[in-house]
Design an enzyme around this catalytic site. Structure first.
Site, mmCIF file in Angstrom:
data_model
loop_
_atom_site.group_PDB
_atom_site.id
_atom_site.type_symbol
_atom_site.label_atom_id
_atom_site.label_comp_id
_atom_site.label_asym_id
_atom_site.label_seq_id
_atom_site.Cartn_x
_atom_site.Cartn_y
_atom_site.Cartn_z
ATOM 1 N N LYS A 21 9.328 -3.613 13.818
ATOM 2 C CA LYS A 21 9.709 -2.963 12.560
ATOM 3 C C LYS A 21 10.611 -1.761 12.817
ATOM 4 C CE LYS A 21 5.572 -3.986 9.770
ATOM 5 N NZ LYS A 21 4.464 -3.332 9.031
ATOM 6 N N LYS A 32 0.831 -1.206 0.000
ATOM 7 C CA LYS A 32 0.000 0.000 0.000
ATOM 8 C C LYS A 32 0.865 1.255 0.000
ATOM 9 C CE LYS A 32 -3.754 0.212 2.553
ATOM 10 N NZ LYS A 32 -4.692 0.375 3.697
ATOM 11 N N HIS A 60 -1.633 -37.958 11.196
ATOM 12 C CA HIS A 60 -0.382 -38.674 11.432
ATOM 13 C C HIS A 60 0.685 -37.736 11.978
ATOM 14 C CE1 HIS A 60 -1.778 -42.374 9.399
ATOM 15 N NE2 HIS A 60 -2.527 -41.510 8.747
ATOM 16 N N GLY A 103 -4.978 -4.898 5.773
ATOM 17 C CA GLY A 103 -4.180 -5.848 5.005
ATOM 18 C C GLY A 103 -4.702 -7.266 5.051
ATOM 19 N N ARG A 104 -5.115 -7.718 6.235
ATOM 20 C CA ARG A 104 -5.573 -9.103 6.370
ATOM 21 C C ARG A 104 -6.995 -9.297 5.838
ATOM 22 N NH1 ARG A 104 -4.865 -6.436 10.941
ATOM 23 N NH2 ARG A 104 -6.514 -6.191 12.504
ATOM 24 N N GLU A 116 -3.907 -11.506 14.361
ATOM 25 C CA GLU A 116 -3.581 -10.083 14.251
ATOM 26 C C GLU A 116 -4.800 -9.245 14.602
ATOM 27 O OE1 GLU A 116 -0.496 -8.451 11.357
ATOM 28 O OE2 GLU A 116 -2.364 -7.791 10.417
ATOM 29 N N GLU A 171 10.408 -5.264 3.957
ATOM 30 C CA GLU A 171 10.619 -6.573 3.347
ATOM 31 C C GLU A 171 10.215 -6.559 1.872
ATOM 32 O OE1 GLU A 171 9.370 -7.347 7.690
ATOM 33 O OE2 GLU A 171 8.819 -5.985 6.067
#
Length: 548
Positions: free
Chosen positions: A512, A214, A392, A275-276, A361, A220
């Site tokens: 951050k 955005k 398993h 964002g999520r 979050e 990153e």
């Protein structure tokens, strides 16, 4: 700021329904699911709900009609209906960032009216969707060419958090519907290995990057974007090639232009999209390129159908509301710290990872909307793997461990890849696991099998482990939208009950900020001493010495 957002609330633990639930818990906590089913033969058909093609069986939960009545009263006393209306009408319910919360507008049909600050946002949403569709069609058809005239065959989405988890989950979930003569990959980790492995076997002349950020400043993402730029130009040589091999999902026109991307190929979204909650916005551009505009719009229709169900359906039959209330019931009264999401569908292998961000979050908060410290648990840990792999791996702990772990089983009546009796076997495991968790196996049943006395305790299954089962017809784009919307609105329900802001994420900021400071110290020549604790300082200096 709206009155709804700022209204003083009665503390959760002071609500009559909460107090009644505390008393009720003491009467029900020792009642086994075996007893509950025996005393109510119709329980397995009665404690179910169905909407928009989703069958929700919640009969294997440690609840009675009285539990449900009190949980529904808690929803009413918490103002859930009013909060739903406030969200859908565009009120700024994200109070710490003073923003509306309108991911629901991303899938609203043309002609809908949803106002933010007096302006209808729906036309803007569809303008972006139309531009995405035009771009996707050009890439998919081969009309969009790379700088040297070759067709684009590889698409790499570069993002992180919601700009990665949503697109990669959706691509994996809808891979059956994707264009198979194209390769789609996703880079998120700042670890250089992620980029190196994603591009190792690709040709720069045939590769398109979608940079999803955005602000176009995320550390990153922009580190990986710059590496992608360098990788591309290593072969393409000419700076003008960037415009043919990079597009942006961003709102920062200045930085996008500076990077070399044509702003005609910049796809924006809005500050009322977290964002999520953004996989159905322009962040889903890679999804649309992969599966095509028609399938993307079908996914949006699935989202919207659950939005309307959540907005209009009484809570007693409201799937997301019931899901959210059950999560509160186990987290706050039984002390359950986790929820296992177990999709019996290989295409949904990234769905639990996607839900981790969506749920944790959103509701990993320790203060209420008014800034008061909560005195009850919020935000359980969500985790899981697709069945039957998990059986398993970690099911041993769920069945015979000491922790109570509510489970969500997700199954589909039809498979997209019919092979022999594979799907019958898969669904048999869905039903068997729910039954085994609920009812277990008593010492008497184990002994009746001829088990030696010394071995009996090891083979006993206590049962009484709660689970939900969601049964859908088939994993279609529409079904995926419905599933995601279910959990979105369940998370919202939980947040309303807990009186927290489910739409900010201040908890990700401190790390951050410190990382930006530390990278300067790592790459600089001056000492790091004095600006950190002794542990951090020692680690920085040790790394600086050993990396040389």
């Amino acid at each position: 700021m709206s009155a709804t957002a700022t209204a003083v609330q009665t503390p959760l633990t002071s609500l009559p329904a909460w107090k009644a639930l505390q008393t009720h818990y003491e009467t029900i906590r020792t009642r086994h699911l075996r007893e509950l089913f025996k005393s109510d033969p119709a329980r397995g058909t009665r404690l179910t709900a169905e909407a928009e093609g989703i069958y929700f069986d919640y009969s294997k939960h440690r609840i009675t009609d009285e539990t449900l009545r009190l949980l529904l009263e808690l929803a009413e006393q918490s103002g859930l209906r009013e909060r739903i209306d406030a969200m859908f009408s565009g009120e700024k319910i994200n109070i710490t960032e003073k923003r509306a919360v309108l991911h629901t507008a991303l899938r609203a049909p043309k002609g809908a009216v949803i106002n933010v600050d007096g302006e209808n946002v729906v036309p803007e949403v569809h303008e972006v969707l139309d531009r995405m569709a035009d771009f996707s069609d050009r890439v998919r058809s081969g009309a969009w060419k790379g700088f040297t005239g070759k067709r684009i065959r590889n698409v790499i989405n570069i993002g992180i958090g919601g700009s990665d988890l949503g697109p990669v989950m959706a691509y994996e979930a809808l891979r059956h519907y994707s264009q198979r003569d194209m390769t789609f990959r996703f880079v998120s980790n700042v670890d250089g290995t992620d980029f190196a492995e994603a591009t190792r076997d690709l040709d720069q002349e045939e590769t398109l990057f979608i940079i999803s950020s955005k602000t176009f400043t995320t550390l990153e993402t922009m580190t990986n974007a710059q590496t992608a730029r360098d990788w591309s130009l290593k072969k393409l040589k000419d700076e003008k090639a960037v415009a043919k091999h990079f597009v942006a999902v961003s709102t920062n026109e200045k930085e996008v232009t500076k990077f070399g991307i044509d702003t005609a190929n910049m796809f924006g979204f809005w500050d009322w999209v977290g964002g999520r909650y953004s996989m159905d916005s322009a962040i889903g551009l890679s999804t649309m390129v992969a599966v095509g505009p028609d399938n993307f719009h079908a996914m949006l229709a699935g989202f919207h159908s659950i939005d309307e169900h959540f907005r209009t359906t009484p809570f007693a039959k409201n799937l997301p509301a019931l899901m959210g209330l059950l999560t509160v019931w186990y987290a706050d009264f039984f002390g359950a710290e986790t929820v296992a999401v177990l999709p019996y569908e290989q295409y949904l292998k990234r769905f639990p990872a996607y839900l981790q961000q969506l749920t944790m979050e959103s509701n990993g908060k320790h203060v209420t909307l008014s800034g008061e410290r909560v005195n009850y648990p919020t935000g359980p840990i969500f985790w899981g793997e697709p069945g039957t792999n998990g059986q398993h791996s970690f099911y041993q702990l769920i069945h015979q461990g000491t922790r109570l772990i509510p489970c969500d089983f997700i199954g589909f009546v039809k498979t997209l890849n019919p092979l022999g009796n594979h799907h019958d076997f898969l669904l048999a495991n869905v039903f068997a696991q729910g039954e085994a968790l609920a009812f277990g196996k008593t010492p008497e049943e184990v002994k009746a099998e001829g088990t030696p006395d010394w071995l009996v305790p090891h083979r006993v299954f206590e049962g009484d482990r709660p689970s939900s089962t969601f049964l859908l017809e088939e994993l279609t784009p529409e079904a995926l939208g419905k599933l995601v919307a279910l959990y979105e609105h369940s998370v919202f329900t939980q947040g309303v009950i807990w009186q927290i802001d489910s739409f900010d994420q201040w908890g990700v900021e401190l790390g951050k900020v410190l990382a930006k400071k530390i990278i300067g110290e790592i790459e600089g020549s001056g000492p790091a001493k004095g600006s950190h604790d002794s542990s951090t300082t020692t680690l920085i200096e040790r790394y600086r010495k050993q990396r040389l």
